[in-house]
Design a protein around this motif. Structure first.
Motif: not given
Length: 55
Positions: A1-11
Motif C-alpha cells: 500500500m505504501s508503494r502505491l501511495i509513493s508512486l501516486l505522489i511521484l506521478v
C-alpha cells in the motif's frame, strides 16, 4: 500500500513539474516552484495549485 501511495505522489509531482515548465511564469518563479515541489513532495503540488497556478 505504501508503494502505491509513493508512486501516486511521484506521478503527481511529475505532472505538476511539467505544468510548471509549460507555464508563462518567469524563469525564476518556475525554478522556485520546482524546488518547492521537489523538497515538499506532498505539500508542494497543493501549494502550487492553490497559490501559483493563477491563469
Amino acid at each position: 500500500m505504501s508503494r502505491l501511495i509513493s508512486l501516486l505522489i511521484l506521478v503527481i509531482d511529475v505532472i505538476v513539474i511539467i505544468d510548471i515548465v509549460r507555464s508563462n511564469k518567469d524563469t525564476e518563479k518556475k525554478i522556485l516552484w520546482i524546488i518547492a515541489v521537489v523538497f515538499l513532495p506532498v505539500l508542494g503540488p497543493i501549494l502550487y495549485y492553490f497559490l501559483g497556478n493563477r491563469r
